[in-house]
Design a protein around this motif. Structure first.
Motif, PDB file in Angstrom:
ATOM      1  N   ILE A  93      70.830  81.330 -45.050  1.00 34.63           N
ATOM      2  CA  ILE A  93      70.311  79.971 -44.278  1.00 34.63           C
ATOM      3  C   ILE A  93      71.056  80.022 -42.908  1.00 34.63           C
ATOM      4  O   ILE A  93      70.633  80.160 -41.978  1.00 34.63           O
ATOM      5  N   VAL A  94      72.467  79.847 -42.960  1.00 29.22           N
ATOM      6  CA  VAL A  94      73.112  79.605 -41.732  1.00 29.22           C
ATOM      7  C   VAL A  94      72.982  80.782 -40.579  1.00 29.22           C
ATOM      8  O   VAL A  94      72.794  80.322 -39.522  1.00 29.22           O
ATOM      9  N   SER A  95      73.131  82.079 -41.312  1.00 28.37           N
ATOM     10  CA  SER A  95      72.955  83.116 -40.264  1.00 28.37           C
ATOM     11  C   SER A  95      71.549  83.244 -39.550  1.00 28.37           C
ATOM     12  O   SER A  95      71.402  83.791 -38.581  1.00 28.37           O
ATOM     13  N   LYS A  96      70.485  82.431 -40.270  1.00 26.47           N
ATOM     14  CA  LYS A  96      69.421  82.614 -39.588  1.00 26.47           C
ATOM     15  C   LYS A  96      69.069  81.459 -38.441  1.00 26.47           C
ATOM     16  O   LYS A  96      68.200  81.579 -37.797  1.00 26.47           O
ATOM     17  N   VAL A  97      69.848  80.572 -38.294  1.00 28.72           N
ATOM     18  CA  VAL A  97      69.740  79.276 -37.542  1.00 28.72           C
ATOM     19  C   VAL A  97      70.431  79.943 -36.180  1.00 28.72           C
ATOM     20  O   VAL A  97      71.610  80.219 -36.282  1.00 28.72           O
ATOM     21  N   PRO A  98      69.748  79.828 -35.163  1.00 29.76           N
ATOM     22  CA  PRO A  98      70.234  80.257 -33.779  1.00 29.76           C
ATOM     23  C   PRO A  98      71.596  79.413 -33.351  1.00 29.76           C
ATOM     24  O   PRO A  98      71.206  78.203 -33.431  1.00 29.76           O
ATOM     25  N   ARG A  99      72.320  79.923 -32.864  1.00 28.70           N
ATOM     26  CA  ARG A  99      73.751  79.141 -32.418  1.00 28.70           C
ATOM     27  C   ARG A  99      73.310  78.486 -31.448  1.00 28.70           C
ATOM     28  O   ARG A  99      73.591  76.981 -31.288  1.00 28.70           O
ATOM     29  N   ASN A 100      72.504  78.835 -30.351  1.00 29.02           N
ATOM     30  CA  ASN A 100      72.557  78.035 -29.140  1.00 29.02           C
ATOM     31  C   ASN A 100      71.611  76.837 -29.331  1.00 29.02           C
ATOM     32  O   ASN A 100      71.885  75.751 -28.812  1.00 29.02           O
ATOM     33  N   LEU A 101      70.559  76.774 -30.325  1.00 30.62           N
ATOM     34  CA  LEU A 101      69.824  75.659 -30.531  1.00 30.62           C
ATOM     35  C   LEU A 101      70.727  74.405 -31.183  1.00 30.62           C
ATOM     36  O   LEU A 101      70.380  73.553 -30.899  1.00 30.62           O
ATOM     37  N   TRP A 102      71.446  74.846 -32.144  1.00 29.18           N
ATOM     38  CA  TRP A 102      72.063  73.608 -32.874  1.00 29.18           C
ATOM     39  C   TRP A 102      73.371  73.203 -32.007  1.00 29.18           C
ATOM     40  O   TRP A 102      73.974  72.119 -31.892  1.00 29.18           O
TER      41      TRP A 102
ATOM     42  N   ALA B  90      58.952  58.694 -31.331  1.00 28.95           N
ATOM     43  CA  ALA B  90      60.234  59.342 -31.268  1.00 28.95           C
ATOM     44  C   ALA B  90      60.236  60.784 -30.870  1.00 28.95           C
ATOM     45  O   ALA B  90      59.620  61.363 -31.524  1.00 28.95           O
ATOM     46  N   LYS B  91      61.217  60.960 -29.954  1.00 23.72           N
ATOM     47  CA  LYS B  91      61.476  62.466 -29.517  1.00 23.72           C
ATOM     48  C   LYS B  91      62.456  62.997 -30.878  1.00 23.72           C
ATOM     49  O   LYS B  91      63.687  62.517 -30.853  1.00 23.72           O
ATOM     50  N   PRO B  92      62.074  64.264 -31.523  1.00 25.12           N
ATOM     51  CA  PRO B  92      63.145  64.538 -32.553  1.00 25.12           C
ATOM     52  C   PRO B  92      64.367  65.346 -31.910  1.00 25.12           C
ATOM     53  O   PRO B  92      63.892  66.301 -30.847  1.00 25.12           O
ATOM     54  N   ILE B  93      65.420  64.866 -32.157  1.00 26.24           N
ATOM     55  CA  ILE B  93      66.643  65.563 -31.583  1.00 26.24           C
ATOM     56  C   ILE B  93      67.493  66.897 -32.819  1.00 26.24           C
ATOM     57  O   ILE B  93      68.302  67.468 -32.503  1.00 26.24           O
ATOM     58  N   ALA B  94      67.200  66.276 -33.893  1.00 29.77           N
ATOM     59  CA  ALA B  94      67.650  67.163 -35.066  1.00 29.77           C
ATOM     60  C   ALA B  94      66.965  66.917 -36.460  1.00 29.77           C
ATOM     61  O   ALA B  94      66.319  66.216 -36.786  1.00 29.77           O
TER      62      ALA B  94
ATOM     63  N   GLU C  39      60.352  74.442 -30.994  1.00 33.81           N
ATOM     64  CA  GLU C  39      60.466  73.005 -30.662  1.00 33.81           C
ATOM     65  C   GLU C  39      61.478  72.655 -29.971  1.00 33.81           C
ATOM     66  O   GLU C  39      61.916  71.443 -29.540  1.00 33.81           O
ATOM     67  N   GLY C  40      62.513  73.479 -30.096  1.00 30.51           N
ATOM     68  CA  GLY C  40      64.073  73.288 -29.519  1.00 30.51           C
ATOM     69  C   GLY C  40      64.975  71.972 -30.343  1.00 30.51           C
ATOM     70  O   GLY C  40      65.315  71.484 -29.732  1.00 30.51           O
ATOM     71  N   ILE C  41      64.684  72.205 -31.731  1.00 31.28           N
ATOM     72  CA  ILE C  41      65.344  71.240 -32.521  1.00 31.28           C
ATOM     73  C   ILE C  41      66.272  71.727 -33.575  1.00 31.28           C
ATOM     74  O   ILE C  41      65.940  72.701 -34.134  1.00 31.28           O
ATOM     75  N   PRO C  42      67.523  71.491 -33.192  1.00 30.59           N
ATOM     76  CA  PRO C  42      68.573  72.102 -34.133  1.00 30.59           C
ATOM     77  C   PRO C  42      68.510  71.704 -35.722  1.00 30.59           C
ATOM     78  O   PRO C  42      68.381  70.312 -35.606  1.00 30.59           O
ATOM     79  N   LEU C  43      68.814  72.673 -36.576  1.00 31.15           N
ATOM     80  CA  LEU C  43      69.100  72.045 -37.910  1.00 31.15           C
ATOM     81  C   LEU C  43      70.524  72.002 -38.021  1.00 31.15           C
ATOM     82  O   LEU C  43      71.245  72.818 -37.947  1.00 31.15           O
ATOM     83  N   ILE C  44      70.919  70.543 -38.233  1.00 28.54           N
ATOM     84  CA  ILE C  44      72.452  70.304 -38.250  1.00 28.54           C
ATOM     85  C   ILE C  44      73.029  70.229 -39.488  1.00 28.54           C
ATOM     86  O   ILE C  44      74.277  70.175 -39.566  1.00 28.54           O
ATOM     87  N   GLY C  45      72.349  70.447 -40.687  1.00 28.66           N
ATOM     88  CA  GLY C  45      73.189  70.081 -41.950  1.00 28.66           C
ATOM     89  C   GLY C  45      72.161  70.121 -43.114  1.00 28.66           C
ATOM     90  O   GLY C  45      70.893  70.030 -42.729  1.00 28.66           O
TER      91      GLY C  45
ATOM     92  N   VAL D 115      60.351  75.432 -56.095  1.00 25.12           N
ATOM     93  CA  VAL D 115      61.130  74.770 -55.104  1.00 25.12           C
ATOM     94  C   VAL D 115      60.814  73.458 -54.500  1.00 25.12           C
ATOM     95  O   VAL D 115      59.555  73.320 -54.414  1.00 25.12           O
ATOM     96  N   VAL D 116      61.627  72.729 -54.189  1.00 18.96           N
ATOM     97  CA  VAL D 116      61.356  71.369 -53.809  1.00 18.96           C
ATOM     98  C   VAL D 116      62.442  71.139 -52.576  1.00 18.96           C
ATOM     99  O   VAL D 116      63.341  71.404 -52.423  1.00 18.96           O
ATOM    100  N   ILE D 117      61.734  70.719 -51.246  1.00 22.68           N
ATOM    101  CA  ILE D 117      62.655  70.912 -50.155  1.00 22.68           C
ATOM    102  C   ILE D 117      62.203  69.349 -49.642  1.00 22.68           C
ATOM    103  O   ILE D 117      61.323  68.698 -49.546  1.00 22.68           O
ATOM    104  N   THR D 118      63.404  68.846 -49.338  1.00 22.67           N
ATOM    105  CA  THR D 118      63.610  67.567 -48.801  1.00 22.67           C
ATOM    106  C   THR D 118      63.899  67.450 -47.183  1.00 22.67           C
ATOM    107  O   THR D 118      64.825  68.185 -46.680  1.00 22.67           O
ATOM    108  N   GLY D 119      62.928  67.090 -46.153  1.00 23.24           N
ATOM    109  CA  GLY D 119      63.408  67.020 -44.818  1.00 23.24           C
ATOM    110  C   GLY D 119      63.560  65.706 -44.262  1.00 23.24           C
ATOM    111  O   GLY D 119      63.280  64.690 -44.677  1.00 23.24           O
ATOM    112  N   VAL D 120      64.924  65.706 -43.304  1.00 24.81           N
ATOM    113  CA  VAL D 120      64.839  64.515 -42.607  1.00 24.81           C
ATOM    114  C   VAL D 120      64.911  64.756 -41.334  1.00 24.81           C
ATOM    115  O   VAL D 120      65.667  65.791 -40.762  1.00 24.81           O
ATOM    116  N   GLY D 121      64.367  63.877 -40.363  1.00 26.69           N
ATOM    117  CA  GLY D 121      64.144  64.089 -39.062  1.00 26.69           C
ATOM    118  C   GLY D 121      64.902  62.962 -38.460  1.00 26.69           C
ATOM    119  O   GLY D 121      64.763  61.833 -38.891  1.00 26.69           O
ATOM    120  N   ILE D 122      65.582  63.301 -37.280  1.00 25.78           N
ATOM    121  CA  ILE D 122      66.402  62.250 -36.445  1.00 25.78           C
ATOM    122  C   ILE D 122      65.682  62.386 -34.980  1.00 25.78           C
ATOM    123  O   ILE D 122      65.719  63.324 -34.467  1.00 25.78           O
TER     124      ILE D 122
END
Lengths: 346, 346
Positions: free
Chosen positions: A25-34, B94-98, B128-134, B148-155
Motif C-alpha cells: 500500500i504505502v509504497s504505491k502512493v506517490p509522496r508528492n501527492l500526499w 465540495a472539492k475533494p482534498i483527501a 485527480e490530485g487527491i492524496p491518500l492520507i490514512g 474483500v470489503v473496502i470502506t472509503g472516506v472522502g474529505i
C-alpha cells in the motif's frame, strides 16, 4: 516468484503487518501527492491523519472492527468501534467533535442484536457529547460475511497535534492503565475459556474524559502517544524506536497488569506485551514532568498509571532501534513484536 | 412481537432501507447531540456530512463497498470505492482534498489481486490530485468474509455545500449521463450473463473533473444534487420528494439510456429507474438556467446530459410526495422506488 496469498499475520499488528502494508500500500502512493495536503498522512502512519485548514488542525481517524465474538466480556463490537476510534483522536491530542460509521451486516442478523450494538454506540457518544453525523449501512447475503463489521471514523480538532515521529532521548514511557486486558478476554472467548476468567473484562472504553484532559494540559511535554491495540505494547514501542533509531528500555516489574490477566496469559505461554488493550494509552514524555503527568492521570481516575521505562541512545548497533525489557528477575532481554495467533481481536 | 432478522432489502437503497435505517439507527440518535456540530448530519441524510470550521465547510462522505464480483466489466471494487466516495463529495458541491480507506480482506486472498485493486485506486487518486492520507488494513480468517470489503472516506471543502432539503417548485431535473449501467453490469455478472453484454460496461468513474466544475460554476442555481447509486434514479427522486412534499414528473423519453442497457434490462423485466449508476449525477436546478447547465455539462464531456423532468406542486394528495413518469407512449404512471433483488451492487 509465485504470487503470495494474504495471511492472518498480515493483519495482526506486528512486524509482518507493517512490512506488508509498506510493500503493498504505502509504497504505491506517490509522496508528492500526499504532501499537497497541509498536514500529516501516510508519511507518519500515526493513529490518524492531520489536515491543516486555516488555523485549525482537523484530525481524522479510521478503523474497521472485525472482532470475534461481537459480544464479549466488558463490551461489544459497537462500543469497541466508538472507543477505539475516539482513542485514536485522543492519542493525536485532538478533541473529538464528530463520529461517522458504516455497518456491514449479514443477511439474517437479528435486529435485536443490531439494536443492542447501536444503542451502546449511541450511549457512549451521548456521554461524551459527540454527535453521530453520518454513515452507511450495507447488507451482505448469508455466508458472505460473518455477522457484522463496523468501520468508525472520528473527526477531531487539535491546536497542535501529537505526531509520533518526535520521541527524544531520555523521554519517560508512561502507560495510563493495566495492559493486555482486551486481548486476554478475546483470546479466552475464542478458546472457549470465557467461564474460566470470571473476574476478567475487556478494558474497552473511551479515554476522552480521563486521558485527553491530561494530554491537553501537558501537551508541550508529550512527544508521542498511542493506544496499544493490535500488537500490544511491544508493537507500539517498536514502531516508535523504528521511526527514531533510538532504543526503549522498559521494566517489567513496573508495568501495570492485573494478576488475573497475567495468570491466564502465563498459562498459555503468551507475553502480555504482545496483547491488545482498548482502554489505555502509552505516552513518551519529557522526563522532568513525567511524575506530574502520572499524578494527574491518577487524579482523573487512571489509578494504575505508571512510568514503565525510558528512551535511551545506545552505541551497540545490535540494540539500536530495539525495545529492551528488564525482566522480573533483573536480567535484560530484547522484546520482539510478535504476532500472536489471534485473528479478529479488534 | 418476535424479533426480526435483517433482510437483503434493508440494504438495497429503496423504501425498506430508509425505513429500517430510520427505525434502528436515526431514531436512536439524540437530536440535540448532533446539533452541537455546526453543520449538517443525520438530520439531512445527504451524501455526506458537513462541519463548519471557521469560514470553511468541511464535507465528509463515507461508504462501505461490498460489490460482487470484485472485478467487473468497466471497473473493480477499488475504483468503485474511490469514485463513489469522491462523487458523494461532488454531489455536496465540495472539492475533494483527501481520501482515506479501510481494506478488510479474507485470509488467502491473492496479493496480486490486492495489488491490482490498490494500484487502480491510487491511479484515480493521482489523476485527480487527491492524496491518500490514512487507513486501516484487517485480515479475517477464511470463510468469515467473502474476499474483500473496502470502506472509503472522502474529505472535501465547500464554500457553500449543496444540501438536498432545498428542492423548489418548478426546478428542472437534470441527469448528467446515461442511467443504470453499473446496475445492469453487476446483474449480468451475478446471473452469469456477462458474455451476453459485450458492449456494456459499468459507468464507474469520478465526476471530479467533469461535473464538479459545472456544479461550482452554477452552484447558486443548484438546489439538490445526488449520485443515483443503490436504488437508482427512482430512489434519489423519491428521497427528494419525501423530504419536500413536492412531486417530480419525469419523461421516460428524455432519460438517456444506452440501447444495450435497455434491451438487457427489458429482457429481465427490470425498470432501469431502479438500477444503480456509479458515474452520473442528478441535479434539481433553477428552470431558467437548466439549458445552460446542460450545455456546459456537454461541453466538459458529459454528452448525454439532459433535462428529464421538473418539480411540481399538486393538490391531489395521492400524487403529492410522489414521482410520476410520462411513459414512452404518453401515459402517466406513479414510479415506485423498488428494491431490485440485487445484493452487493456497490
Amino acid at each position: 516468484m509465485a504470487s503470495m496469498d494474504v495471511k492472518l499475520s498480515h493483519g495482526a499488528g506486528a512486524k509482518e503487518m507493517w512490512e506488508f502494508i509498506q510493500k503493498y500500500i504505502v509504497s504505491k502512493v506517490p509522496r508528492n501527492l500526499w504532501k499537497t495536503v497541509n498536514g500529516y498522512g501516510l508519511d507518519v502512519l500515526d493513529d490518524g491523519a492531520v489536515i491543516k485548514i486555516g488555523d485549525n488542525y482537523i484530525v481524522i481517524s479510521i478503523d474497521s472492527y472485525t472482532v470475534n465474538p461481537i459480544f464479549f466480556k466488558g463490551g461489544n463490537i459497537g462500543e469497541l468501534a466508538v472507543s477505539g476510534t475516539l482513542n485514536d483522536l485522543v492519542m493525536m491530542g485532538a478533541k473529538p467533535i464528530a463520529f461517522m460509521d458504516t455497518i456491514v451486516v449479514e443477511e439474517g442478523f437479528p435486529t435485536k442484536d443490531l439494536e443492542i450494538i447501536i444503542e451502546s454506540m449511541v450511549k457512549i457518544l451521548r456521554e461524551e457529547g459527540i454527535p453521530l453525523i453520518g454513515g452507511d449501512f450495507k447488507v451482505m447475503p448469508k455466508g458472505s460475511i460473518d455477522r457484522v463489521v463496523i468501520t468508525g471514523v472520528g473527526i477531531g480538532l487539535a491546536s497542535k497535534p501529537i505526531i509520533d515521529v518526535m520521541i527524544n532521548e531520555n523521554d519517560a514511557i508512561i502507560v495510563t492503565g493495566p495492559i493486555a486486558e482486551h486481548g486476554a478476554v478475546i483470546m479466552a472467548h475464542q478458546l472457549g475459556m470465557e467461564n474460566e476468567i470470571k473476574d476478567l473484562q475487556s478494558d474497552t472504553k473511551p479515554l476522552t474524559r480521563t486521558v485527553l484532559p491530561v494530554i491537553e494540559k501537558f501537551k508541550e511535554y508529550i512527544h508521542a502517544a498511542r493506544d496499544p491495540t493490535r500488537g500490544g505494547l511491544a508493537a507500539t514501542l517498536y514502531e516508535w524506536v523504528l521511526k527514531s533509531d533510538l532504543t526503549i528500555i522498559i521494566d517489567r516489574n513496573k508495568i501495570p497488569i492485573r494478576d488475573s490477566v497475567r495468570y491466564f496469559l502465563d498459562a498459555l505461554g503468551i507475553d502480555p506485551l504482545n496483547m491488545a488493550s482498548e482502554g489505555i494509552g502509552v505516552l513518551a514524555v519529557e522526563p522532568s514532568i513525567a511524575d506530574d503527568i502520572v499524578e494527574e492521570l491518577r487524579k482523573v481516575g487512571e489509578t494504575h498509571a505508571a512510568i514503565i521505562g525510558r528512551v535511551i541512545k545506545v552505541n551497540n548497533p545490535l540494540l539500536r532501534g530495539k525495545v529492551i525489557a528488564i525482566t522480573e528477575v533483573g536480567g535484560k532481554v530484547i522484546v520482539e513484536p510478535r504476532s500472536v495467533n489471534l485473528p479478529r481481536i479488534c
